[in-house]
Design a protein around this motif. Structure first.
Motif, PDB file in Angstrom:
ATOM      1  N   ASP A   1       1.214  -2.457  -3.090  1.00 56.42           N
ATOM      2  CA  ASP A   1       0.054  -3.333  -2.901  1.00 56.42           C
ATOM      3  C   ASP A   1      -1.178  -2.528  -3.316  1.00 56.42           C
ATOM      4  N   VAL A   2      -1.805  -2.909  -4.413  1.00 60.28           N
ATOM      5  CA  VAL A   2      -2.982  -2.179  -4.893  1.00 60.28           C
ATOM      6  C   VAL A   2      -4.281  -2.931  -4.630  1.00 60.28           C
ATOM      7  N   GLY A   3      -4.224  -4.070  -3.960  1.00 57.88           N
ATOM      8  CA  GLY A   3      -5.418  -4.878  -3.762  1.00 57.88           C
ATOM      9  C   GLY A   3      -6.053  -4.806  -2.400  1.00 57.88           C
ATOM     10  N   SER A   4      -5.250  -4.691  -1.353  1.00 55.29           N
ATOM     11  CA  SER A   4      -5.800  -4.779   0.004  1.00 55.29           C
ATOM     12  C   SER A   4      -6.755  -3.642   0.330  1.00 55.29           C
ATOM     13  N   LEU A   5      -6.650  -2.531  -0.360  1.00 50.00           N
ATOM     14  CA  LEU A   5      -7.572  -1.419  -0.161  1.00 50.00           C
ATOM     15  C   LEU A   5      -9.012  -1.842  -0.470  1.00 50.00           C
ATOM     16  N   PHE A   6      -9.176  -2.764  -1.420  1.00 53.60           N
ATOM     17  CA  PHE A   6     -10.500  -3.197  -1.848  1.00 53.60           C
ATOM     18  C   PHE A   6     -11.031  -4.373  -1.045  1.00 53.60           C
ATOM     19  N   ASP A   7     -10.124  -5.284  -0.676  1.00 55.94           N
ATOM     20  CA  ASP A   7     -10.544  -6.468   0.072  1.00 55.94           C
ATOM     21  C   ASP A   7      -9.286  -7.183   0.551  1.00 55.94           C
ATOM     22  N   PRO A   8      -9.285  -7.687   1.783  1.00 50.19           N
ATOM     23  CA  PRO A   8      -8.094  -8.392   2.296  1.00 50.19           C
ATOM     24  C   PRO A   8      -7.684  -9.594   1.440  1.00 50.19           C
ATOM     25  N   ARG A   9      -8.636 -10.177   0.720  1.00 47.94           N
ATOM     26  CA  ARG A   9      -8.294 -11.316  -0.153  1.00 47.94           C
ATOM     27  C   ARG A   9      -7.334 -10.921  -1.262  1.00 47.94           C
ATOM     28  N   PHE A  10      -7.291  -9.630  -1.583  1.00 47.01           N
ATOM     29  CA  PHE A  10      -6.436  -9.164  -2.681  1.00 47.01           C
ATOM     30  C   PHE A  10      -5.143  -8.540  -2.175  1.00 47.01           C
ATOM     31  N   ASP A  11      -4.782  -8.863  -0.940  1.00 46.92           N
ATOM     32  CA  ASP A  11      -3.545  -8.377  -0.352  1.00 46.92           C
ATOM     33  C   ASP A  11      -2.363  -8.778  -1.239  1.00 46.92           C
ATOM     34  N   HIS A  12      -1.459  -7.871  -1.448  1.00 46.02           N
ATOM     35  CA  HIS A  12      -0.231  -8.083  -2.228  1.00 46.02           C
ATOM     36  C   HIS A  12      -0.465  -8.171  -3.739  1.00 46.02           C
ATOM     37  N   GLU A  13      -1.621  -7.728  -4.218  1.00 41.21           N
ATOM     38  CA  GLU A  13      -1.816  -7.628  -5.668  1.00 41.21           C
ATOM     39  C   GLU A  13      -1.054  -6.407  -6.155  1.00 41.21           C
TER      40      GLU A  13
ATOM     41  N   MET B   1       0.856  -1.166   0.000  1.00 40.23           N
ATOM     42  CA  MET B   1       0.000   0.000   0.000  1.00 40.23           C
ATOM     43  C   MET B   1       0.896   1.220   0.000  1.00 40.23           C
ATOM     44  N   GLY B   2       0.518   2.246  -0.726  1.00 41.57           N
ATOM     45  CA  GLY B   2       1.280   3.479  -0.752  1.00 41.57           C
ATOM     46  C   GLY B   2       0.511   4.548  -1.494  1.00 41.57           C
ATOM     47  N   ARG B   3       0.966   5.750  -1.363  1.00 45.39           N
ATOM     48  CA  ARG B   3       0.350   6.873  -2.065  1.00 45.39           C
ATOM     49  C   ARG B   3       1.465   7.638  -2.771  1.00 45.39           C
ATOM     50  N   CYS B   4       1.215   7.975  -4.033  1.00 46.70           N
ATOM     51  CA  CYS B   4       2.206   8.729  -4.776  1.00 46.70           C
ATOM     52  C   CYS B   4       1.561   9.261  -6.048  1.00 46.70           C
ATOM     53  N   LEU B   5       2.216  10.220  -6.662  1.00 49.09           N
ATOM     54  CA  LEU B   5       1.811  10.666  -7.980  1.00 49.09           C
ATOM     55  C   LEU B   5       2.506   9.761  -8.990  1.00 49.09           C
ATOM     56  N   VAL B   6       1.735   9.099  -9.814  1.00 47.89           N
ATOM     57  CA  VAL B   6       2.264   8.122 -10.761  1.00 47.89           C
ATOM     58  C   VAL B   6       3.326   8.737 -11.668  1.00 47.89           C
ATOM     59  N   LYS B   7       3.128   9.964 -12.071  1.00 44.86           N
ATOM     60  CA  LYS B   7       4.063  10.571 -13.024  1.00 44.86           C
ATOM     61  C   LYS B   7       5.481  10.708 -12.487  1.00 44.86           C
ATOM     62  N   TYR B   8       5.665  10.576 -11.178  1.00 43.14           N
ATOM     63  CA  TYR B   8       6.996  10.684 -10.595  1.00 43.14           C
ATOM     64  C   TYR B   8       7.635   9.332 -10.309  1.00 43.14           C
ATOM     65  N   LYS B   9       7.004   8.253 -10.721  1.00 43.81           N
ATOM     66  CA  LYS B   9       7.496   6.916 -10.403  1.00 43.81           C
ATOM     67  C   LYS B   9       7.789   6.136 -11.679  1.00 43.81           C
ATOM     68  N   VAL B  10       8.755   5.250 -11.588  1.00 47.44           N
ATOM     69  CA  VAL B  10       9.004   4.309 -12.680  1.00 47.44           C
ATOM     70  C   VAL B  10       8.194   3.045 -12.393  1.00 47.44           C
ATOM     71  N   PHE B  11       8.034   2.209 -13.401  1.00 47.10           N
ATOM     72  CA  PHE B  11       7.152   1.049 -13.246  1.00 47.10           C
ATOM     73  C   PHE B  11       7.586   0.127 -12.108  1.00 47.10           C
ATOM     74  N   THR B  12       8.883  -0.094 -11.938  1.00 46.64           N
ATOM     75  CA  THR B  12       9.318  -1.014 -10.877  1.00 46.64           C
ATOM     76  C   THR B  12       8.885  -0.517  -9.498  1.00 46.64           C
ATOM     77  N   GLU B  13       8.858   0.805  -9.307  1.00 47.92           N
ATOM     78  CA  GLU B  13       8.389   1.353  -8.032  1.00 47.92           C
ATOM     79  C   GLU B  13       6.880   1.142  -7.884  1.00 47.92           C
ATOM     80  N   LEU B  14       6.135   1.394  -8.947  1.00 52.63           N
ATOM     81  CA  LEU B  14       4.684   1.210  -8.906  1.00 52.63           C
ATOM     82  C   LEU B  14       4.323  -0.258  -8.733  1.00 52.63           C
TER      83      LEU B  14
END
Length: 185
Positions: A18-30, A1-14
């Motif tokens: 973790d973009v899944g746990s915000l929606f449901d714990p089952r998607f932790d580490h997506e 989980m993290g917050r950032c402006l995408v335009k300042y990040k390279v793909f490996t950082e993005l």
């Protein structure tokens, strides 16, 4: 989980977020998928991609031919070899679309606009682009005041309910984009 402006990040950082746990714990580490991963997945499940290329204001000086030359080979490698139909490339940026058309003349190009105006239809027809894409509100407003007169197929986004889809198809829309493909199969 993290917050950032995408335009300042390279793909490996993005990709490390973790973009899944915000929606449901089952998607932790997506994580965020790469374009190549998305194209392979879409090919596997039988969905056709519309690859929207977005730009930030700071990208005004970007060489659009160079940008098109970077995107095209990825799509060729991970999509075209899995299907006979090219992926649609769309953008609000006319310069990018024209550059992409020069490099890849057989690929479908979708011209995105925020608000439908007569000049949008002229641009789409003369460029030539394969589709004119806009949001559902723009199409609904346009059809209230104007009769459809274009040879370019119209695509509306984002339609997630059947009544709106039916209304737009009745007015002359050729296709829709939806977050709920299961409603329209």
């Amino acid at each position: 989980m993290g917050r950032c402006l995408v335009k300042y990040k390279v793909f490996t950082e993005l990709n490390s977020l973790d973009v899944g746990s915000l929606f449901d714990p089952r998607f932790d580490h997506e994580s965020i998928l790469s374009l190549a991963e998305v194209l392979r997945l879409l090919s596997h499940v039988g969905l056709h991609p519309n690859i929207e290329v977005k730009f930030f204001e700071a990208d005004a000086e970007t060489d659009m031919t160079q940008m098109a030359a970077q995107i095209g080979p990825i799509v060729e490698r991970y999509w075209i070899h899995h299907t006979t139909a090219p992926a649609m490339i769309s953008s609000f940026n006319l310069n990018f679309l024209k550059a992409f058309r020069q490099l890849y003349p057989r690929w479908p190009i979708g011209y995105l606009v925020d608000t439908l105006e007569a000049q949008n239809f002229t641009t789409a027809e003369t460029a030539p682009f394969d589709t004119l894409n806009s949001n559902k509100e723009s199409f609904l407003t346009y059809f209230e005041h104007t009769t459809l007169r274009t040879t370019v197929p119209l695509l509306a986004y984002t339609i997630n309910d059947a009544p709106t889809a039916e209304q737009l198809f009745s007015a002359g829309i050729s296709a829709i984009f939806s977050d709920k493909a299961n409603l329209f199969r």
